[in-house]
Design an enzyme around this catalytic site. Structure first.
Site: not given
Ligand code: DIR
Ligand code: MN
Ligand code: MN
Ligand code: MN
Length: 312
Positions: A100, A236, A128, A279, A234, A145, A130, A132
């Site tokens: 991402h 996920d 998403d 992703e 994303d 990401h 998350h 991000d």
């Molecule tokens: C978590 C995971 N918030 C980070 N983030 C992800 O690493 O900053 N985003 N997996 O897709």
């Molecule tokens: Mn993402």
């Molecule tokens: Mn994500």
């Protein structure tokens, strides 16, 4: 109608290899040919996947806690140019990731082109698990990401061009024009940012409470009519039942049908200017029967819905 395709085989925004193989897997499963033959889109750009190996330096130590900072900065700067060129021609831009972090490039490129072409600010729908939106300082992982939204909205800034200093005002997105759908794994520092800036976010709780139909309606109402939309999806965001092959799966996510519905609804606005699908990592979840194949299939379904294939 014309589509600009950007196939991004890049994984440097996080630590798990394999997400760079997603564009080839999506293309091999027939995604682009179906857009061309069934939806009659005219495709421009790549069936060939960009690996950007010339942009990845030998030495790339952490900077402000970011991992692979120079590689991610220069690859996203190049992606911004690619997306900008398509978007400036009035093409809908389809970017196949990659992790991402590449949205730093896709959104920077479409924001700039849309300003120049239409005199309008874009809105972003970020689907998403998350948010991000970590800054380099709030991030626990150092993975870029997890930071693209912070750089794109100017919450994170940097002067040095080789460390995202190339991002200028014309590339940025207004915090008011950002809306999230599907959140369920948001870091404490990110929650603080969302709260303090009043960022519009629909979590899985909101989807359970109101249903996906009402949530999408509210998300589009927040953006406002007739605003150019960049959809950054994303995979996920989907429940691991539908998309197990991804770097950071989180249970309790969207059904495939809910994800498709978001994409269909955005298509139906007629305001879509760009779509990212990111992703998908075909090398993960090999223990699951057909895990990678199912995830690629889910990704294809989301893109087809965003491009109008399933609407009557
Ligand atoms: C978590 C995971 N918030 C980070 N983030 C992800 O690493 O900053 N985003 N997996 O897709
Ligand atoms: Mn993402
Ligand atoms: Mn994500
Ligand atoms: Mn249509």
């Amino acid at each position: 109608e014309d589509i600009g395709v950007v196939a991004v085989g890049f994984s440097g925004g996080q630590c798990k290899p394999g997400v760079d193989a997603a564009p080839a897997a999506l293309i091999e499963s027939g995604l682009l040919t179906s857009l061309r033959d069934e939806l009659n889109y005219k495709l421009h750009g790549d069936d060939q996947v960009h690996l950007y190996t010339d942009l990845v330096p030998k030495e790339d130590p952490p900077y402000r806690n970011m991992k692979n900072p120079k590689a991610v900065s220069s690859v996203t700067e190049r992606i911004a140019d690619q997306v900008y060129s398509h978007s400036k021609e009035g093409r809908l831009v389809l970017t196949l990731g990659g992790d991402h972090s590449i949205a730093i490039g896709t959104i920077a490129g479409s924001a700039k082109a849309t300003r120049e072409r239409l005199g309008r600010e874009i809105a972003v729908i970020w689907v998403d698990a998350h948010a991000d939106i970590n800054t380099p300082e709030t991030s626990g992982s150092g993975n870029v990401h997890g930071m693209p939204v912070a750089f794109l909205t100017g919450l994170a800034k940097e002067d040095k061009p080789e460390y995202f200093g190339w991002i200028k005002e014309e590339h940025r997105l207004s915090l008011k024009k950002l809306v999230y759908i599907g959140l369920r794994d948001v870091d404490p520092g990110e929650k603080k940012i969302l709260r303090e800036h009043g960022i519009k976010a629909f979590s899985m709780f909101d989807i359970d409470r109101h249903g996906i139909g009402r949530v999408v309606e509210m998300a589009l109402a927040h953006i406002g009519n007739d605003t150019p939309i960049h959809l950054s999806f994303d995979v996920d965001a989907l429940d691991p039942m539908w998309a197990p092959s991804t770097g950071t799966p989180v249970r309790g996510g969207l059904t495939l049908r809910e994800g498709d519905f978001i994409c269909e609804s955005v298509h139906q606005t007629g305001s879509l200017v760009a779509v990212d699908l990111v992703e998908v990592n075909p090398s993960l979840a090999p223990e699951l029967d057909h895990g990678a194949h199912e995830t690629v299939r889910a990704g294809c379904s989301l893109v087809r819905c965003a491009l109008g294939e399933t609407l009557l």
